[in-house]
Design an enzyme around this catalytic site. Structure first.
Site, PDB file in Angstrom:
ATOM      1  CE  LYS A  48      -4.280  -1.598   2.043  1.00  0.00           C
ATOM      2  NZ  LYS A  48      -5.141  -1.517   3.226  1.00  0.00           N
ATOM      3  CD  GLU A  49       2.156   3.307   4.225  1.00  0.00           C
ATOM      4  OE1 GLU A  49       1.337   4.074   4.716  1.00  0.00           O
ATOM      5  OE2 GLU A  49       3.102   2.817   4.872  1.00  0.00           O
ATOM      6  CG  ASP A  60       4.527  -0.525  12.539  1.00  0.00           C
ATOM      7  OD1 ASP A  60       5.476  -0.963  13.211  1.00  0.00           O
ATOM      8  OD2 ASP A  60       3.659   0.241  12.991  1.00  0.00           O
ATOM      9  CE  LYS A  98       2.275   8.620  12.239  1.00  0.00           C
ATOM     10  NZ  LYS A  98       1.552   9.825  11.806  1.00  0.00           N
ATOM     11  CG  ASP A 119       1.969  10.177   8.033  1.00  0.00           C
ATOM     12  OD1 ASP A 119       2.443   9.847   9.134  1.00  0.00           O
ATOM     13  OD2 ASP A 119       0.804  10.573   7.871  1.00  0.00           O
ATOM     14  CG  ASP A 137      -2.982  12.604  14.285  1.00  0.00           C
ATOM     15  OD1 ASP A 137      -3.876  11.925  14.813  1.00  0.00           O
ATOM     16  OD2 ASP A 137      -3.042  12.991  13.105  1.00  0.00           O
TER      17      ASP A 137
HETATM   18  O1  LIG Z   1       0.176   0.355  12.343  1.00  0.00           O
HETATM   19  C1  LIG Z   1       0.506   1.342  11.723  1.00  0.00           C
HETATM   20  C2  LIG Z   1      -0.402   2.074  10.938  1.00  0.00           C
HETATM   21  C3  LIG Z   1       0.045   3.183  10.256  1.00  0.00           C
HETATM   22  N1  LIG Z   1       1.337   3.579  10.307  1.00  0.00           N
HETATM   23  C4  LIG Z   1       1.786   4.779   9.552  1.00  0.00           C
HETATM   24  O2  LIG Z   1       0.949   5.868   9.849  1.00  0.00           O
HETATM   25  C5  LIG Z   1       0.977   6.785   8.777  1.00  0.00           C
HETATM   26  C6  LIG Z   1      -0.412   7.303   8.475  1.00  0.00           C
HETATM   27  O3  LIG Z   1      -1.200   6.305   7.896  1.00  0.00           O
HETATM   28  P1  LIG Z   1      -2.193   6.587   6.696  1.00  0.00           P
HETATM   29  O4  LIG Z   1      -2.808   5.321   6.281  1.00  0.00           O
HETATM   30  O5  LIG Z   1      -1.513   7.397   5.674  1.00  0.00           O
HETATM   31  O6  LIG Z   1      -3.314   7.422   7.440  1.00  0.00           O
HETATM   32  P2  LIG Z   1      -3.892   8.863   7.121  1.00  0.00           P
HETATM   33  O7  LIG Z   1      -5.306   8.870   7.553  1.00  0.00           O
HETATM   34  O8  LIG Z   1      -3.596   9.312   5.755  1.00  0.00           O
HETATM   35  O9  LIG Z   1      -3.041   9.732   8.150  1.00  0.00           O
HETATM   36  C7  LIG Z   1      -3.526  10.785   8.932  1.00  0.00           C
HETATM   37  O10 LIG Z   1      -4.162  10.311  10.107  1.00  0.00           O
HETATM   38  C8  LIG Z   1      -3.342   9.519  10.965  1.00  0.00           C
HETATM   39  C9  LIG Z   1      -4.147   9.202  12.191  1.00  0.00           C
HETATM   40  O11 LIG Z   1      -5.193   8.365  11.884  1.00  0.00           O
HETATM   41  C10 LIG Z   1      -2.084  10.262  11.329  1.00  0.00           C
HETATM   42  O12 LIG Z   1      -1.219   9.392  12.004  1.00  0.00           O
HETATM   43  C11 LIG Z   1      -1.382  10.751  10.102  1.00  0.00           C
HETATM   44  O13 LIG Z   1      -0.229  11.464  10.413  1.00  0.00           O
HETATM   45  C12 LIG Z   1      -2.328  11.614   9.312  1.00  0.00           C
HETATM   46  O14 LIG Z   1      -1.688  12.076   8.141  1.00  0.00           O
HETATM   47  C13 LIG Z   1       1.601   6.074   7.588  1.00  0.00           C
HETATM   48  O15 LIG Z   1       2.892   6.596   7.359  1.00  0.00           O
HETATM   49  C14 LIG Z   1       1.672   4.631   8.052  1.00  0.00           C
HETATM   50  O16 LIG Z   1       2.752   3.975   7.517  1.00  0.00           O
HETATM   51  C15 LIG Z   1       2.231   2.867  11.068  1.00  0.00           C
HETATM   52  O17 LIG Z   1       3.413   3.204  11.113  1.00  0.00           O
HETATM   53  N2  LIG Z   1       1.800   1.763  11.749  1.00  0.00           N
HETATM   54 MN   LIG Z   2      -1.701   9.413   4.831  1.00  0.00          MN
END
Ligand SMILES: O=c1ccn([C@@H]2O[C@H](COP(=O)(O)OP(=O)(O)O[C@H]3O[C@H](CO)[C@@H](O)[C@H](O)[C@H]3O)[C@@H](O)[C@H]2O)c(=O)[nH]1
Ligand SMILES: [Mn+2]
Length: 739
Positions: free
Chosen positions: A120-121, A150, A286, A310, A452
């Site tokens: 996914k990333e 992760d 996260k 991120d 966050d």
């Molecule tokens: O178990 C996990 C799940 C996610 N991530 C990281 O968390 C980040 C955010 O994940 P993403 O799927 O992109 O979520 P978004 O909803 O786009 O992110 C927003 O919302 C998140 C909270 O839900 C915040 O942590 C993010 O900073 C914010 O940009 C990514 O870099 C992931 O790789 C981890 O490291 N471990």
């Molecule tokens: Mn994101």
């Protein structure tokens, strides 16, 4: 850093300034007073109609409308907190030069980059993000980049091994040519100056990219075969290694004091970290990953400043750390400044941002409101922290377990020494946090899917202040979901996370107001109850329409004075929002799409968020988790996104309320027309309902298009259309009982 602050104060260097607009503030307060009076009038009207209801049916109708408007009024009231004291800031990084004369004057910077799934990333994107910060215009040996994986994937590690090699050429290239786009992928797709040097480095980059993408396509087994002699991949060679169950893997890929770039200068530290995972312990998503990085980095570099990113948020401006320093080194903001938040901005947004992915209210408008109070919320990425904030309030230091992680501890050993590595592995283990304060008093906070939000909120409650820094040149760019369902699921996750905070002991109305004052408390309350919007929007999407189909009047008629109140409240809210949106670098079309998405999210993300939260609270389906947003591109999908076509394609329950509402609105509008025509043109009493239904129809245009006019893969599956039509029929059948 304290002595730097003192020096800045002594020499009166201007590092930043504040700007308020008295006109805006006066207008906002004045308008809030008038609008508030309008709301009072509306509730007077509601109460009298409740008391005067003649039948059970009309009583239910009045109650529904009353509750909906009460929720809207509540959300409006909390949102006013953002409008009372908007404040913008500017910083003057050029003045830093006089303060920080030598490289050694700069504070060290630890950058945390999170990734969680190589599919996914895509690792190549993560690598580009990392390179963009490794190439910061900052004393290189002061930068350490920690990548948290992760996904526990050798593919990501492999990509970073390649990146470490490429960095040796990329960093001096950027420095020498004063490159602004330091994300290589962005640089090579921009209008860069073509010469033999750029040609050469582009070839290097392409080679790396092809290699990484090839391996990612072929998969882990192929990688382990090809790199048979490479010890770094040994952990993956044991059979029991899975992404969800494996020992901690920590690899130092670059060490600043040892590794030089091709021009002989130092390279930043680059460390790959995949914390230990086990099927039996909770990892806190996260937040857990970030806490591991906090500890691992403490054993290795322990920089006083931390940047969290991120994996998709690359740096778009090499001077960004200097901008953050303009606040951290300011003696007036002083010792209480905990973090500097840059806005989340997005690249690759479609021309008019059909899915409202820029989320301007969240990332651009509300932070300005927070800024004039005690500072903005933490947005998860693009944030510079003082390490000390993770260890208690400004005046209540949490001393804890290992003195070696204390924010004041100075690391003297090589980061590759066995002693440091052993300690790093220890603090990255699953059990390390058992019976400690990590996640509640130390580090990033647990207990909500929006780590966050809860972390920033708790830090501010403890007394830390923050600053919203929004420079002209965008500091960070991330990806927006280009698929409707992804976008809706993301907002659903956030709204559930916010609601978890509302139902915790940290409820912003009680705890928040007490610890930070009324306005800050209200700002956080606004987010905490985000999903409450599902109530009024769902009611307004169905009720007036179903009543219209049955010829029941539910709003005052056109010549009634109460109608004016309704129109004022509607136009007032929409008008003010439009002006503010345009002011935040918006356009009319983007605003239109944004308001449409607000309605769509309300009947899908928020509604399902509500349902899932309730199920979880009742103990049914208790394990909802962090549903990662995909950053991988599907070519056909991207093409449709660029053409601004709504992407449905699959049968998802999330789409059902949207499509049903679209059908009900259209049907009721047509029914209304027929009724008016049949009654010989008596339109006055149904006008307000026609307006609501008409507004619904105009907003639902892309849905009708996806139902009937499109033939691509992204159209509404016919099954879904039929299902929604049946549901709409059923609804109007039930509604007829109220007649
Ligand atoms: O178990 C996990 C799940 C996610 N991530 C990281 O968390 C980040 C955010 O994940 P993403 O799927 O992109 O979520 P978004 O909803 O786009 O992110 C927003 O919302 C998140 C909270 O839900 C915040 O942590 C993010 O900073 C914010 O940009 C990514 O870099 C992931 O790789 C981890 O490291 N471990
Ligand atoms: Mn994101």
């Amino acid at each position: 850093m304290e002595n730097m602050r003192a020096r800045a104060a002594a020499k009166a260097f201007l590092l930043n300034s504040q700007h308020i607009s008295p006109l805006t503030i006066t207008f906002n307060r004045f308008f809030a007073a008038i609008y508030g009076a309008g709301l009072l009038a509306l509730f007077y009207y509601h109460i009298t109609s409740l008391l005067n209801s003649t039948s059970l049916g009309s009583f239910y109708l009045s109650v529904s409308l009353f509750i909906s408007d009460a929720v809207l009024a509540f959300m409006w009231a909390t949102a006013q907190a953002f409008r009372m004291n908007p404040l913008r800031r500017r910083e003057f990084p050029a003045n830093l030069k006089e303060l920080l004369e030598k490289d050694s004057d700069f504070p060290a910077l630890d950058v945390f980059i999170c990734t969680a799934d190589p599919y996914k990333e895509p690792p190549m994107n993560v690598v580009n993000t990392a390179l963009s910060v490794m190439a910061y215009d900052y004393p290189i040996s002061k930068i350490s980049v920690y990548v948290s994986d992760d996904g526990g994937s050798a593919l990501t590690l492999f990509a970073f091994m390649e990146a470490a090699r490429f960095a040796a050429a990329w960093l001096p290239f950027c420095r020498k040519n004063d490159v602004v786009d330091r994300n290589p992928d962005v640089f090579f797709t921009s209008n860069y100056h073509l010469n033999s040097e750029t040609e050469e480095i582009k070839i290097m980059y392409e080679k790396m990219k092809i290699e990484v993408e090839n391996i990612c396509e072929k998969g882990m087994d192929e990688l382990l075969n090809v790199k048979e002699e490479c010890m770094a991949f040994n952990p993956w060679r044991t059979k029991s290694f899975t992404p969800k169950h494996h020992p901690a893997v920590i690899q130092v890929l670059l060490e600043s004091s040892k590794n030089k770039d091709i021009s002989g200068e130092a390279l930043p530290n680059l460390i790959y970290v995949s914390r230990q995972k086990s099927l039996t312990s909770h990892h806190h998503f996260k937040a857990g990953a970030l806490n591991t990085l906090l500890r691992v980095s403490a054993t290795m570099t322990n920089a006083p400043i931390i940047l969290t990113l991120d994996c998709d948020m690359y740096s778009n401006d090499p001077h960004t750390p200097a901008r953050a320093l303009c606040y951290f080194l300011d003696s007036k903001l002083g010792n209480n400044l905990g973090y500097v938040q840059f806005p989340q901005r997005f690249s690759g947004v479609s021309k008019n941002d059909i899915y409202g992915g820029e989320l301007k209210h969240v990332f651009m408008m509300n932070p300005v409101g927070f800024n004039g109070l005690l500072g903005t919320n933490y947005a998860g990425t693009g944030t510079f922290f003082i390490r000390r904030v993770f260890f208690g309030g400004p005046s209540s230091f949490e001393s804890f377990d290992l003195s070696k992680h204390s924010p004041n501890h100075v690391v003297e050993r090589s980061i590759e020494s066995q002693e440091v590595l052993d300690l790093a592995h220890l603090v990255a283990s699953c059990d390390y946090e058992n019976n400690t304060e990590w996640g509640c008093k130390l580090g990033f906070r647990y207990g909500s899917l929006v780590e966050d939000f809860i972390t920033g909120y708790c830090l501010q409650s403890e007394g830390w202040r923050s600053v919203f820094c929004n420079p002209k040149r965008v500091a960070f760019y991330g990806d927006v979901p280009i698929n409707l369902l992804d976008g809706l699921n993301q907002i659903k996750r956030w709204s559930i996370g916010f609601f978890e905070v509302a139902f915790s002991k940290y409820n912003p109305i009680t705890y928040g107001v007490r610890s930070m004052g009324l306005l800050m408390g209200l700002c956080y309350t606004h987010y905490a109850f985000w999903l409450a919007w599902c109530i009024p929007v769902t009611v307004y999407a169905f009720l007036p329409q179903l009543a219209l189909i049955n010829g029941i009047q539910i709003f005052p008629q056109v010549w009634d004075a109460w109608f004016v109140v309704y129109i004022f409240l509607f136009l007032g809210a929409y008008g003010q929002d439009l002006v503010e949106f345009i002011h935040a670098e918006g356009t009319l079309k983007k605003w239109w799409n944004d308001q449409r998405m607000w309605m769509i999210r309300s009947v899908s993300s928020f509604l399902f968020g509500c349902i899932e939260f309730t199920l979880k609270s009742l103990g049914i389906n208790p394990n909802f988790g962090f549903n990662l947003t995909s950053k991988a591109m599907n070519e056909e999908e991207s093409k449709r996104y660029k053409q601004e076509l709504f992407e449905f394609g699959v049968f998802s329950p999330m789409f059902v309320p949207i499509t049903t509402a679209a059908i009900v609105n259209l049907a009721s509008f047509v029914c209304g027309l027929i009724r008016i025509w049949k009654s010989g043109g008596a339109w006055e009493h149904l006008f307000a309902q026609m307006l609501v239904a008409g507004f619904g129809v105009v907003n639902c245009w892309p849905i009708y298009e996806a139902m009937a006019l499109r033939n691509d893969e992204g159209k509404l599956p016919p099954k879904l259309t039929f299902f929604s039509i049946s549901l709409a029929l059923l609804l109007s059948y039930f509604a007829s009982f109220f007649h």
